[in-house]
Write a protein that holds these residues in place. Structure first.
Motif, mmCIF file in Angstrom:
data_model
loop_
_atom_site.group_PDB
_atom_site.id
_atom_site.type_symbol
_atom_site.label_atom_id
_atom_site.label_comp_id
_atom_site.label_asym_id
_atom_site.label_seq_id
_atom_site.Cartn_x
_atom_site.Cartn_y
_atom_site.Cartn_z
ATOM 1 N N THR A 167 0.830 -1.206 0.000
ATOM 2 C CA THR A 167 0.000 0.000 0.000
ATOM 3 C C THR A 167 0.864 1.255 0.000
ATOM 4 N N HIS A 168 2.162 1.064 0.209
ATOM 5 C CA HIS A 168 3.114 2.186 0.178
ATOM 6 C C HIS A 168 4.521 1.610 -0.033
ATOM 7 N N THR A 169 5.505 2.491 -0.255
ATOM 8 C CA THR A 169 6.872 1.983 -0.425
ATOM 9 C C THR A 169 7.593 1.881 0.923
ATOM 10 N N SER A 170 6.907 2.263 2.005
ATOM 11 C CA SER A 170 7.550 2.218 3.326
ATOM 12 C C SER A 170 8.071 0.828 3.743
ATOM 13 N N PRO A 171 7.428 -0.293 3.330
ATOM 14 C CA PRO A 171 8.005 -1.584 3.718
ATOM 15 C C PRO A 171 9.470 -1.740 3.291
ATOM 16 N N VAL A 172 9.871 -1.017 2.264
ATOM 17 C CA VAL A 172 11.274 -1.121 1.832
ATOM 18 C C VAL A 172 12.199 -0.453 2.862
ATOM 19 N N GLN A 173 11.654 0.518 3.627
ATOM 20 C CA GLN A 173 12.435 1.066 4.761
ATOM 21 C C GLN A 173 12.907 -0.074 5.649
ATOM 22 N N VAL A 174 11.954 -0.964 5.976
ATOM 23 C CA VAL A 174 12.262 -2.080 6.878
ATOM 24 C C VAL A 174 13.326 -2.977 6.252
ATOM 25 N N TYR A 205 -0.333 0.293 -4.319
ATOM 26 C CA TYR A 205 -1.710 -0.082 -4.672
ATOM 27 C C TYR A 205 -2.686 0.204 -3.538
ATOM 28 N N ARG A 206 -3.770 0.867 -3.866
ATOM 29 C CA ARG A 206 -4.865 1.030 -2.909
ATOM 30 C C ARG A 206 -6.174 1.041 -3.674
ATOM 31 N N SER A 207 -7.180 0.427 -3.084
ATOM 32 C CA SER A 207 -8.479 0.342 -3.743
ATOM 33 C C SER A 207 -9.188 1.691 -3.629
ATOM 34 N N HIS A 218 2.359 5.573 -8.085
ATOM 35 C CA HIS A 218 3.791 5.429 -7.827
ATOM 36 C C HIS A 218 4.207 6.294 -6.645
ATOM 37 N N GLN A 219 5.011 5.719 -5.785
ATOM 38 C CA GLN A 219 5.558 6.476 -4.667
ATOM 39 C C GLN A 219 7.071 6.472 -4.744
ATOM 40 N N MET A 220 7.656 7.479 -4.113
ATOM 41 C CA MET A 220 9.089 7.419 -3.900
ATOM 42 C C MET A 220 9.370 7.627 -2.420
ATOM 43 N N GLU A 221 9.883 6.585 -1.802
ATOM 44 C CA GLU A 221 10.248 6.626 -0.399
ATOM 45 C C GLU A 221 11.652 7.209 -0.290
ATOM 46 N N GLY A 222 11.907 7.875 0.816
ATOM 47 C CA GLY A 222 13.276 8.293 1.108
ATOM 48 C C GLY A 222 13.616 7.854 2.517
ATOM 49 N N HIS A 259 -0.006 12.172 11.486
ATOM 50 C CA HIS A 259 0.320 10.933 12.190
ATOM 51 C C HIS A 259 0.589 9.800 11.210
ATOM 52 N N PHE A 260 1.717 9.153 11.363
ATOM 53 C CA PHE A 260 1.972 7.863 10.722
ATOM 54 C C PHE A 260 2.473 6.943 11.835
ATOM 55 N N PRO A 261 2.088 5.673 11.828
ATOM 56 C CA PRO A 261 2.520 4.787 12.911
ATOM 57 C C PRO A 261 4.039 4.607 12.947
ATOM 58 N N PHE A 262 4.695 4.803 11.811
ATOM 59 C CA PHE A 262 6.125 4.467 11.711
ATOM 60 C C PHE A 262 7.048 5.669 11.796
ATOM 61 N N THR A 263 6.473 6.868 11.998
ATOM 62 C CA THR A 263 7.340 8.037 12.223
ATOM 63 C C THR A 263 6.839 8.804 13.440
ATOM 64 N N VAL A 292 3.862 15.208 0.229
ATOM 65 C CA VAL A 292 4.728 14.227 0.861
ATOM 66 C C VAL A 292 4.346 14.015 2.324
ATOM 67 N N GLY A 293 4.387 12.746 2.730
ATOM 68 C CA GLY A 293 4.254 12.413 4.142
ATOM 69 C C GLY A 293 5.648 12.091 4.648
ATOM 70 N N CYS A 294 5.964 12.512 5.886
ATOM 71 C CA CYS A 294 7.334 12.317 6.340
ATOM 72 C C CYS A 294 7.414 12.340 7.865
ATOM 73 N N GLY A 295 8.592 12.113 8.382
ATOM 74 C CA GLY A 295 8.780 12.167 9.823
ATOM 75 C C GLY A 295 10.087 11.500 10.221
ATOM 76 N N ALA A 316 12.361 9.744 7.269
ATOM 77 C CA ALA A 316 11.825 9.084 6.081
ATOM 78 C C ALA A 316 10.780 9.990 5.459
ATOM 79 N N PHE A 317 10.586 9.817 4.167
ATOM 80 C CA PHE A 317 9.519 10.570 3.491
ATOM 81 C C PHE A 317 8.957 9.722 2.366
ATOM 82 N N GLY A 318 7.746 10.036 1.964
ATOM 83 C CA GLY A 318 7.120 9.297 0.864
ATOM 84 C C GLY A 318 6.370 10.239 -0.054
ATOM 85 N N PHE A 319 6.868 10.383 -1.293
ATOM 86 C CA PHE A 319 6.234 11.251 -2.294
ATOM 87 C C PHE A 319 5.285 10.445 -3.178
#
Ligand code: PHE
Length: 352
Positions: A167-174, A205-207, A218-222, A259-263, A292-295, A316-319
């Motif tokens: 649902t986002h590119t954040s899993p690649v952070q992990v 992907y999101r419904s 498409h997202q770009m995680e940082g 708020h994001f649970p991971f930042t 962008v969401g970030c934290g 981290a950030f997600g565009f």
């Protein structure tokens, strides 16, 4: 008879009409064939006299038909050649050229800017497990936040596990932090201490579907991990990127607590824009668009990946890549990006 047949041959206007004349004269019961049959009933003297005349008639008519046929065929070919002549003065049909899709163009621009700032590339799978997409990112089990993402769940596999379309590119952070933890001793022994800086472009992907949402986007995680990394680094990085991307130092941005649970803390960054017209104009007007969401990386995430939060920090950030494209190049509807309409691509695409 000869005069009639000769006239009929000359009067035939095409190959088909001529063939009818041939059948009437030389066919099985044609007029000349009937004459030839009478030779059998004649006396030898009679036959000697009439034979050459009848055979001569057959040969002359046969010859006349053959030469008329050649003439008709030549005329038909000439007519065909004349009607099918290629007109070299006509303009050629327009050449269709491929174009670079705006998403790929924006992606290239983003990679170039981040590469200059020292970011490398990382990637992860589109089909993720629940652990990387949610659990390791601090989404509590059964927490409604998992549903908030309008998740596409895949059917249960043999082990009872349900994978997701990320649902986002954040899993690649992990994935990146786990790898960092694994490699850290060797890196330190080599005198290669972090910070690490990566960007992670990819499909997500999101419904969801409206003018600013598509089920695939498409997202770009940082992600930056190091020692003494703080919010100021995050703000500078994102602001610098925005002004370079929009090619103007005057793009106004605002950080809004989120708020994001991971930042923790988390923020969203908005860009000033004007949405009153059909398309979006950047840097003017009274509207704000979230880009962008970030934290700061949540200590729980660091711990899950084996990194000590008292030593390591990160941001981290997600565009939204497509959405940045809409803003920069003035597209009114995100859904058009993936409608595969060649006219749209001819209008918004970039030459390679
Ligand atoms: N993954 C978040 C989203 O899709 C964006 C984000 C990325 C937020 C990184 C904070 C840090 O909305």
């Amino acid at each position: 008879l000869e005069a009639d047949l000769t006239a009929a041959v000359a009067a035939a206007q095409d190959v088909a009409a001529l063939e009818a004349v041939r059948v009437a004269a030389l066919g099985k019961s044609g007029s000349i064939s009937e004459l030839l049959k009478t030779l059998g009933a004649m006396s030898p003297d009679e036959r000697r006299e009439r034979g050459p005349a009848i055979n001569g008639l057959r040969d002359r008519i046969g010859g006349a038909i053959a030469s008329r046929k050649a003439a008709l065929e030549a005329a038909e070919l000439d007519a065909k050649l004349a009607s099918e002549r290629v007109d070299l003065t006509l303009p050629p049909p327009p050449e269709r050229r491929g174009a670079v899709h705006p998403t790929m163009q924006v992606l290239d621009e983003m990679i170039a800017i981040f590469a200059e700032m020292g970011f490398g590339l990382a990637e992860g799978p589109d089909i993720e497990d629940d652990f990387h997409n949610f659990t390791a990112l601090n989404f509590p089990p059964k927490h409604p936040a998992r549903e908030m993402h309008d998740t596409f769940w895949l059917p249960e596999d043999e082990r009872g596990e349900r994978k997701v379309l990320r649902t986002h590119t954040s899993p690649v952070q992990v994935r990146v932090m786990q790898k960092l933890n694994e490699k850290l001793p060797a890196w330190i022994a080599n005198g290669q201490e972090p910070p690490i800086r990566v960007i992670v472009p990819g499909r997500t992907y999101r419904s969801d579907s409206d003018a600013t949402h598509t089920p695939m986007f498409h997202q770009m995680e940082g992600l930056v991990i190091g020692k003494d990394i703080h919010m100021g680094h995050l703000k500078w990085t994102v602001d610098t990127f925005i002004s370079r991307f929009f090619e103007t130092p005057s793009v106004e941005t605002r950080f809004r607590p989120h708020h994001f649970p991971f930042t923790e803390p988390s923020a969203e960054l908005d860009v000033r824009c004007d949405r009153s017209g059909g398309d979006v104009k950047i840097g003017q007007g009274d509207d704000w668009m979230e880009v962008v969401g970030c934290g700061m990386v949540h200590p729980n995430i660091l711990r899950t990946c084996g990194l000590d939060p008292d030593v390591w920090q990160g941001f981290a950030f997600g565009f939204g890549i497509d959405r940045l494209g809409m803003l920069k190049y003035g597209m009114p509807d995100l859904r058009d990006m993936f409608s595969a309409d060649v006219r749209w691509l001819e209008h918004y695409g970039f030459s390679a």
